[in-house]
Design an enzyme around this catalytic site. Structure first.
Site, PDB file in Angstrom:
ATOM      1  N   CYS A   2     -84.837  40.206 -51.033  1.00 48.10           N
ATOM      2  CA  CYS A   2     -85.049  39.779 -52.415  1.00 48.10           C
ATOM      3  C   CYS A   2     -84.810  38.277 -52.569  1.00 48.10           C
ATOM      4  O   CYS A   2     -83.923  37.704 -51.951  1.00 48.10           O
ATOM      5  CB  CYS A   2     -84.080  40.485 -53.357  1.00 48.10           C
ATOM      6  SG  CYS A   2     -84.143  42.254 -53.260  1.00 48.10           S
ATOM      7  N   ARG A  26     -89.688  35.662 -47.291  1.00 48.00           N
ATOM      8  CA  ARG A  26     -88.478  36.449 -47.048  1.00 48.00           C
ATOM      9  C   ARG A  26     -88.795  37.933 -46.852  1.00 48.00           C
ATOM     10  O   ARG A  26     -87.951  38.690 -46.380  1.00 48.00           O
ATOM     11  CB  ARG A  26     -87.521  36.313 -48.236  1.00 48.00           C
ATOM     12  CG  ARG A  26     -87.056  34.908 -48.481  1.00 48.00           C
ATOM     13  CD  ARG A  26     -86.432  34.767 -49.849  1.00 48.00           C
ATOM     14  NE  ARG A  26     -85.111  35.353 -49.927  1.00 48.00           N
ATOM     15  CZ  ARG A  26     -83.987  34.730 -49.623  1.00 48.00           C
ATOM     16  NH1 ARG A  26     -84.037  33.486 -49.214  1.00 48.00           N
ATOM     17  NH2 ARG A  26     -82.817  35.324 -49.740  1.00 48.00           N
ATOM     18  N   TRP A  72     -87.223  43.506 -52.266  1.00 47.90           N
ATOM     19  CA  TRP A  72     -87.340  44.205 -50.981  1.00 47.90           C
ATOM     20  C   TRP A  72     -86.483  45.445 -51.147  1.00 47.90           C
ATOM     21  O   TRP A  72     -85.257  45.359 -51.232  1.00 47.90           O
ATOM     22  CB  TRP A  72     -86.818  43.287 -49.870  1.00 47.90           C
ATOM     23  CG  TRP A  72     -87.073  43.771 -48.492  1.00 47.90           C
ATOM     24  CD1 TRP A  72     -88.227  43.620 -47.772  1.00 47.90           C
ATOM     25  CD2 TRP A  72     -86.149  44.442 -47.620  1.00 47.90           C
ATOM     26  NE1 TRP A  72     -88.074  44.165 -46.529  1.00 47.90           N
ATOM     27  CE2 TRP A  72     -86.817  44.675 -46.405  1.00 47.90           C
ATOM     28  CE3 TRP A  72     -84.833  44.872 -47.745  1.00 47.90           C
ATOM     29  CZ2 TRP A  72     -86.212  45.315 -45.339  1.00 47.90           C
ATOM     30  CZ3 TRP A  72     -84.233  45.513 -46.679  1.00 47.90           C
ATOM     31  CH2 TRP A  72     -84.926  45.723 -45.492  1.00 47.90           C
ATOM     32  N   GLY A  99     -79.081  41.485 -53.586  1.00 49.77           N
ATOM     33  CA  GLY A  99     -77.830  41.991 -53.003  1.00 49.77           C
ATOM     34  C   GLY A  99     -77.669  43.465 -53.309  1.00 49.77           C
ATOM     35  O   GLY A  99     -78.642  44.165 -53.598  1.00 49.77           O
ATOM     36  N   GLU A 468     -87.085  40.189 -26.680  1.00 49.65           N
ATOM     37  CA  GLU A 468     -87.726  39.430 -27.752  1.00 49.65           C
ATOM     38  C   GLU A 468     -89.222  39.751 -27.825  1.00 49.65           C
ATOM     39  O   GLU A 468     -89.782  39.882 -28.912  1.00 49.65           O
ATOM     40  CB  GLU A 468     -87.475  37.926 -27.542  1.00 49.65           C
ATOM     41  CG  GLU A 468     -88.066  37.014 -28.591  1.00 49.65           C
ATOM     42  CD  GLU A 468     -87.639  37.326 -30.027  1.00 49.65           C
ATOM     43  OE1 GLU A 468     -86.702  38.124 -30.246  1.00 49.65           O
ATOM     44  OE2 GLU A 468     -88.266  36.767 -30.946  1.00 49.65           O
ATOM     45  N   GLU A 475     -92.414  44.400 -34.593  1.00 54.86           N
ATOM     46  CA  GLU A 475     -92.301  43.827 -35.945  1.00 54.86           C
ATOM     47  C   GLU A 475     -93.653  43.695 -36.636  1.00 54.86           C
ATOM     48  O   GLU A 475     -93.785  43.993 -37.808  1.00 54.86           O
ATOM     49  CB  GLU A 475     -91.693  42.411 -35.879  1.00 54.86           C
ATOM     50  CG  GLU A 475     -90.200  42.347 -35.859  1.00 54.86           C
ATOM     51  CD  GLU A 475     -89.684  40.907 -35.782  1.00 54.86           C
ATOM     52  OE1 GLU A 475     -88.742  40.583 -36.492  1.00 54.86           O
ATOM     53  OE2 GLU A 475     -90.232  40.099 -35.001  1.00 54.86           O
ATOM     54  N   HIS A 491     -84.070  55.569 -14.391  1.00 46.82           N
ATOM     55  CA  HIS A 491     -83.018  56.477 -14.869  1.00 46.82           C
ATOM     56  C   HIS A 491     -83.433  57.161 -16.174  1.00 46.82           C
ATOM     57  O   HIS A 491     -82.638  57.272 -17.102  1.00 46.82           O
ATOM     58  CB  HIS A 491     -81.703  55.708 -15.046  1.00 46.82           C
ATOM     59  CG  HIS A 491     -81.215  55.108 -13.765  1.00 46.82           C
ATOM     60  ND1 HIS A 491     -80.758  55.868 -12.714  1.00 46.82           N
ATOM     61  CD2 HIS A 491     -81.161  53.821 -13.337  1.00 46.82           C
ATOM     62  CE1 HIS A 491     -80.424  55.077 -11.716  1.00 46.82           C
ATOM     63  NE2 HIS A 491     -80.672  53.834 -12.058  1.00 46.82           N
TER      64      HIS A 491
HETATM   65  C1  G6P Z   1     -84.417  39.600 -39.889  1.00 43.59           C
HETATM   66  C2  G6P Z   1     -85.762  39.020 -39.506  1.00 43.59           C
HETATM   67  C3  G6P Z   1     -85.764  38.648 -38.027  1.00 43.59           C
HETATM   68  C4  G6P Z   1     -84.600  37.693 -37.758  1.00 43.59           C
HETATM   69  C5  G6P Z   1     -83.260  38.289 -38.185  1.00 43.59           C
HETATM   70  C6  G6P Z   1     -82.130  37.282 -38.121  1.00 43.59           C
HETATM   71  O1  G6P Z   1     -84.243  40.819 -39.294  1.00 43.59           O
HETATM   72  O2  G6P Z   1     -86.792  39.923 -39.766  1.00 43.59           O
HETATM   73  O3  G6P Z   1     -86.992  38.000 -37.727  1.00 43.59           O
HETATM   74  O4  G6P Z   1     -84.567  37.401 -36.396  1.00 43.59           O
HETATM   75  O5  G6P Z   1     -83.348  38.715 -39.543  1.00 43.59           O
HETATM   76  O6  G6P Z   1     -82.384  36.253 -39.033  1.00 43.59           O
HETATM   77  P1  G6P Z   1     -81.602  34.877 -39.005  1.00 43.59           P
HETATM   78  O7  G6P Z   1     -82.103  34.114 -40.189  1.00 43.59           O
HETATM   79  O8  G6P Z   1     -80.148  35.206 -39.092  1.00 43.59           O
HETATM   80  O9  G6P Z   1     -81.941  34.217 -37.709  1.00 43.59           O
END
Ligand code: G6P
Length: 590
Positions: A2, A26, A72, A99, A468, A475, A491
């Site tokens: 949000c 965001r 969100w 929040g 990654e 994602e 395993h």
């Molecule tokens: C969310 C995003 C990710 C990001 C993670 C950490 O999950 O979708 O893409 O890596 O937050 O975000 P930050 O701003 O703490 O790097």
């Protein structure tokens, strides 16, 4: 996650829509705004994109006070009814909230007469404001704020007077001014489109914001001083047409140069030698991509550091019993600097007497305020929800930090230290070579897009790259993918290998080349298709040859073709790559 915005200035509706568009990065599923016209509050909200909201409010622009929100979903489904703002039943208060109000059930029980219109925790705040109103809005907001538990940044608009009110506890909130008026926002870069002077609202505080100035109060009503400063410049995003994710991947070489320059110019590590020599353990703490950069750098730092180097997911670190004392240093890694789990982890380190060091892409973020030291990775704004260029810069900066630590502890010679810094200089060139071959990745991605599942495998320093690569793919393409240490496949996971599965094998360590070839044979013999990323041709499988990079720094380059692989696979499936489903950029709740 949000985002909130509020303003007292001409053009309230168009500015709020513009701000909400900026906050789109965001991640969100619905949006809305409330404004004041004459003595009445009006509210407009919708499920879906800001463009829909923009059409709904088209033509309304005489308002000078408005608050807006991108939601969100956390409490209640994605729907117009659950979108913010919320009005009190008498229509005299409107709120937007970022929040979680943790005690909303108990608070709802205090409002038996109210007919709630949504399933959210946030709506409770609007009704409480009405119930607590005794003729003074500031006192009403303070009384209400004292009743709330959880994490929140709340903006309040009322029919009583021209002021805006904001309440903050843990969720990000900045207040700013220009000669045109006053603004509040969850994002410092967004507010800097309008404000020339900003302040970060303190935790557990209420702000009373007028057109020309703001007063801040602790929850008991005593005034609190805040410092105003010039915000970082805002990037223009409105005119860009195309995918931010691809743009941001192509910016990696320039941002790596910027990260190195900034690190050297600021004087490197900037910790005193005695402190560094005393350290027994060093944590690398983050979430998602930021955690993976910690994982990647820990794997190489262990080669030249004699202290324990421990990468940990922030949400695990908070609740597990990882030891922390005066000989502990924690690097808190976060692109946004606002991720709630990472901020809480920093608090836990501080409470136990450890030293905290923020590695972020955002000065003046919650994390930089909480930590003893901070360094900016200088990747500049990321507008695609999936993080890319920040990852490469985090690896470069963390590697330099560890090289400096090892030099001070005498476990790395000056010659080897210089060699690492020279290798960092070479990274942008290696990435440029990879980008020049992006058309090849686009071809490989076609097959990935039609796989039933994708496994990313690597050993030791390549395993974080696999993590990654897998995260990026899931994602934005929604294809099921997993990362595995290559030796662990046998395993259990070999049971899943079949013709419709693709295995992405990353192999940069010459010492482990034969082992990786064995792992690849294990999966091809069961029918899975393999794509390899290695600085040498891997016999019998499609190999994307990585340009040679210093042994310690492959993680910063080998991830680039995987970022592109995820991008092209998602495009091939018609996904919205910049705004993937259910994903938030800045996760400001635990
Ligand atoms: C969310 C995003 C990710 C990001 C993670 C950490 O999950 O979708 O893409 O890596 O937050 O975000 P930050 O701003 O703490 O790097």
């Amino acid at each position: 996650m949000c985002g909130i915005f509020g303003q007292i200035a001409a053009g309230a509706v168009s500015n709020t829509v513009k701000a909400l568009k900026y906050l789109e990065y965001r991640g969100y599923d619905s949006a809305g705004l409330a404004l004041r016209r004459g003595d009445c509050l009006e509210m407009y909200k919708t499920e879906g994109r800001i463009a829909t909201l923009e059409r709904i409010v088209d033509g309304i622009d005489e308002a000078t006070v408005a608050i807006g929100h991108t939601r969100w979903a956390t409490h209640g489904a994605v729907s117009t009814a659950n979108a913010h703002p919320f009005l009190s039943e008498d229509g005299n208060f409107a709120i937007v909230h970022n929040g979680i109000i943790e005690n909303y059930r108990e608070l709802k029980a205090l409002l038996p007469q109210v007919k709630f219109t949504s399933q959210t925790d946030s709506e409770t705040v609007a009704h409480l404001l009405r119930q607590n109103y005794r003729g003074d809005v500031l006192q009403t907001v303070l009384t209400t704020a004292r009743m709330l538990k959880g994490s929140f940044a709340i903006a309040v608009l009322s029919v009583y007077g021209d002021k805006l009110y904001a309440v903050r506890n843990k969720s990000p909130l900045v207040v700013g001014f220009s000669s045109n008026g006053a603004y509040l926002c969850s994002d410092i870069r967004c507010i800097s489109h309008w404000a020339t002077s900003v302040a970060v609202a303190p935790d557990n505080a209420v702000a009373e914001i007028g057109k020309n100035g703001a007063k801040f109060f602790r929850l008991d009503g005593t005034p609190v001083d805040v410092k105003f400063f010039a915000p970082p410049r805002a990037e223009e995003t409105e005119s860009f047409e195309g995918d931010f994710m691809l743009k941001e991947i192509f910016e990696i070489p320039a941002k790596l140069r910027q990260a190195k320059r900034n690190y050297v110019e600021r004087g490197g590590l900037s910790l005193d030698a005695d402190t560094v020599r005393r350290l027994k353990r060093i944590y690398l703490i983050g979430c998602g991509t930021a955690y993976h950069s910690g994982l990647a750098v820990a794997a190489v730092a262990r080669k030249f550091i004699d202290a324990d180097v421990i990468p940990v997911v922030a949400s695990e670190f908070i609740y597990d019993n990882y030891p922390v004392d005066g000989d502990t240093l924690a690097f808190l890694i976060s692109q946004s600097g606002e991720t709630a789990d990472t901020v809480r982890a920093a608090e836990r380190v501080t409470e136990s007497g450890g030293l905290t060091y923020a590695v972020t892409n955002t000065d003046s973020s919650s994390l930089t305020f909480k930590c003893d030291n901070c360094v900016n990775i200088c990747a500049d704004g990321e507008f695609a929800v999936a993080s890319t260029k920040a990852y490469n810069c985090q690896i470069a900066v963390l590697t330099m930090l560890f090289a400096d630590i090892a030099l001070l502890r005498g476990t790395l010679s000056a010659k080897k230290h210089n060699a690492i810094f020279r290798e960092i200089d070479g990274l942008p060139f290696a990435v440029e070579q990879i980008l020049d071959e992006s058309y090849r990745i686009a071809q490989l991605a076609e097959e990935v897009a039609h796989s039933s599942a994708v496994f990313f495998i690597g050993r030791t320093t390549d395993y974080p790259t696999a993590c990654e690569g897998s995260l990026k793919l899931k994602e934005i393409s929604y294809i099921h993918s997993e990362a595995y240490p290559a030796g662990e496949l046998k395993h259990g996971t070999l049971a899943l290998m079949e013709r419709s599965v693709t295995v992405v094998a990353i192999s940069t360590d010459p010492a482990l080349r034969d082992k990786m070839i064995s792992s690849v044979n294990e999966v091809t013999s069961r029918g899975a298709r393999v794509i390899a990323f290695a600085p040498y041709a891997m016999e019998g499988v499609d190999t994307f040859e990585l340009p040679p990079t210093g042994e310690l720094l492959y993680a910063a380059t080998a991830c680039v073709p995987l970022q592109l692989l995820a991008y092209y696979a998602a495009k091939s499936l018609g996904r919205d790559v910049d705004k993937p489903r259910h994903l938030a950029k800045s996760v400001t709740v635990e």
